[in-house]
Design a protein around this motif. Sequence first.
Motif, short mmCIF file in Angstrom:
data_model
loop_
_atom_site.label_atom_id
_atom_site.label_comp_id
_atom_site.label_asym_id
_atom_site.label_seq_id
_atom_site.Cartn_x
_atom_site.Cartn_y
_atom_site.Cartn_z
N MET A 1 0.85 -1.26 0.00
CA MET A 1 -0.10 0.05 0.03
C MET A 1 0.69 1.20 0.00
N LEU A 2 1.93 1.28 0.84
CA LEU A 2 2.71 2.48 0.88
C LEU A 2 3.69 2.68 -0.19
N THR A 3 4.11 1.61 -0.95
CA THR A 3 4.79 1.47 -2.34
C THR A 3 3.93 1.79 -3.46
N GLY A 4 2.80 1.88 -3.46
CA GLY A 4 1.79 2.15 -4.42
C GLY A 4 1.69 0.88 -5.36
N ALA A 5 2.20 -0.40 -4.86
CA ALA A 5 1.99 -1.42 -5.69
C ALA A 5 0.57 -2.16 -5.58
N GLU A 6 -0.31 -1.56 -4.59
CA GLU A 6 -1.49 -2.11 -4.38
C GLU A 6 -2.56 -0.86 -4.12
N ILE A 7 -3.50 -1.08 -4.50
CA ILE A 7 -4.75 -0.03 -4.41
C ILE A 7 -5.69 -0.39 -3.40
N PRO A 8 -5.95 0.11 -2.35
CA PRO A 8 -6.79 -0.31 -1.31
C PRO A 8 -8.45 -0.04 -1.92
N ASP A 9 -9.09 -1.18 -1.25
CA ASP A 9 -10.54 -1.31 -1.76
C ASP A 9 -11.26 0.08 -1.05
N SER A 10 -10.79 0.34 0.05
CA SER A 10 -11.33 1.68 0.85
C SER A 10 -10.23 2.31 1.44
N GLY A 11 -10.47 3.48 1.71
CA GLY A 11 -9.26 4.06 2.86
C GLY A 11 -8.27 4.83 1.92
N ARG B 1 10.99 4.40 -0.54
CA ARG B 1 11.81 3.05 -1.27
C ARG B 1 11.45 1.81 -0.37
N VAL B 2 11.82 0.79 -0.87
CA VAL B 2 11.72 -0.45 -0.11
C VAL B 2 12.88 -1.54 -0.73
N VAL B 3 13.18 -2.05 0.28
CA VAL B 3 14.55 -3.04 0.21
C VAL B 3 13.97 -4.28 0.45
N GLY C 1 18.74 9.97 -4.31
CA GLY C 1 17.72 10.95 -4.55
C GLY C 1 17.50 11.34 -3.12
N LYS C 2 16.19 11.68 -2.85
CA LYS C 2 15.80 12.14 -1.55
C LYS C 2 14.68 11.33 -0.76
N PRO C 3 15.36 10.26 -0.25
CA PRO C 3 14.36 9.14 0.45
C PRO C 3 13.44 9.89 1.48
N ARG C 4 12.32 9.65 1.88
CA ARG C 4 11.69 9.95 3.06
C ARG C 4 11.26 8.91 3.86
N LEU C 5 11.01 7.70 3.37
CA LEU C 5 10.72 6.51 4.08
C LEU C 5 11.52 5.43 3.29
N VAL C 6 12.11 4.55 4.38
CA VAL C 6 12.85 3.71 3.67
C VAL C 6 12.25 2.31 4.34
N ILE C 7 11.69 1.15 3.46
CA ILE C 7 11.05 -0.10 4.17
C ILE C 7 12.10 -0.98 3.91
N LEU C 8 12.67 -1.80 5.13
CA LEU C 8 13.55 -2.87 4.89
C LEU C 8 12.68 -4.33 5.44
N VAL D 1 12.04 4.91 8.95
CA VAL D 1 12.31 3.53 8.55
C VAL D 1 11.24 2.53 9.17
N ILE D 2 10.75 1.74 8.21
CA ILE D 2 9.86 0.56 8.65
C ILE D 2 10.52 -0.68 8.72
N TYR D 3 11.02 -1.52 9.80
CA TYR D 3 11.91 -2.29 9.79
C TYR D 3 10.91 -3.80 10.04
#
Length: 508
Positions: free
Chosen positions: A60-70, A96-98, A171-178, A207-209
């Motif tokens: 959801m955060l990376t835009g790979a999925e679209i929520p049914d609601s929300g 960004r996601v790793v 670039g200028k990352p704001r959120l990095v997901i590991l 960071v989301i870890y």
Amino acid sequence: MTTASRMSQTIAPVVASIKGCTRRYPGVLALDNATFDVAPGEVRALLGKNGAGKSTLIRMLTGAEIPDSGTVLIDGVELTQTGSGRAQESFERGVRVVYQELSLVPGMTLAENLFLGRWPRKGGVIQYAMMETEATEAMARLGLDLPPDRLVAGLSPAEQQLLEIARAMLGKPRLVILDEPTSSLAAAEADKVMAAVKRVAAQGIAVIYVSHRMNEIRQIAHSATIMRDGRIIDTVDVKGADTREIVRLMLGSEASQAAVLEDRSCPEIVLEVRELALAPKLSSISFSLRKGEVLGIAGLLGSGRTELLQSIIGVRRFDKGDVLADGQSVKFAGYKEMVRRGFGYTPESRKEEGIVPLLGVDENTLATNFPGVSRNGILSARRMAQATRGIIDRLHIKTARTDTPIGTLSGGNQQKVVIGRWVYAGSRILLLDEPTRGVDVEAKAQIYAIIRQLASEGRSIIFVSSEIEELPLVCDRVLVLRDGAMQEEFKSPNIDQDTLMAACITGH
């Protein structure tokens, strides 16, 4: 007011938010009215057992999925694009996601890998000097001092993981997901990655870890969000959180379940492993397996469970130690010799290593002993059908014909065929690596019943699973693999899920 809502009020501003998001797939509620946010410079651990909804939340955060609601917001602005444009929108806003699987090309340089797919060009010519300068700067932000023209093939596993994180720092990352960044690393190498995570957060990047390793989480995370069944259960302060309480939140009511199996194994030892070591995962593994026993091996992703089974079956050559079958050393015997001695092995990756999708159920089942269904060196269609039908009936495999391509079967029926292959071969010691991965609840129960039936017939089984909750349902005994050695032992009927989970995720 929940801990999550209290924390969301005290931490501001917010880099990324998910507000009331729900996502359904056919037959599955993957995300259920989830609300989540993370602040600049915060390291937020994301916890939950397999299928809890962690991956869906990340997508959801990376835009790979679209929520049914929300709604999903980055820096307070809602993602509105659809299709591939949504992922690009999220990327441009600094998400960004790793992922856990590395995506590096060994034959290319560090700089080329960092800019893979987006090499800077001028007049159609790749600007190598610019790439190397920016690559050096990105790596320096993580404390990684490596020449940008070096080939990735020469890097250590930790350096490769750090390079993946450095790519996210462009670039200028704001959120990095590991996603499980240390799952394949030894303790010393994992420390380097955690040091890099601290550097990222110190630069004001959220960071989301994702990890289950509580010793790591306690070192680097400020807070931990626990998910279960697609829902966000709570967000807790890591420093004040008790491990058993976190486990209870992860498992819910299931934590009170305990095994009620009756151990019918006999004292006869059929397999013994003595001080087996395989760097960097296994340092000193010792245990025994009895005739008719189902022995569970519990441990986190990357703990070395697969490497242990592969060392026993002869796929990997271990560094030191010994393996004894029926009291005789079979050290370095090799896969063919172990199969000849009555061992069978089902790999973790069923689709890639366990089946040949275009071949029939019969060919996949009988592959361990084609001579048994041959006449004068030629496969007999009648014998093949008869032998396969016996396995189909015994293991309740749903297929219209014995020669149906196995790739058309459900995951549960494919897995039954993989196990049935060794039943047909007469194997008496089965090494099962994640035998219920990717199958539905009904098929899981059927596989448990098959395993218990095989054990009652005198076969001995090692059952490896990352789904802690299933081990008490099928195992007579469970060993916890952590930090390269067997740390704890649990025996039925006193195998408690929350205690078992706590033993897996507790650190040094």
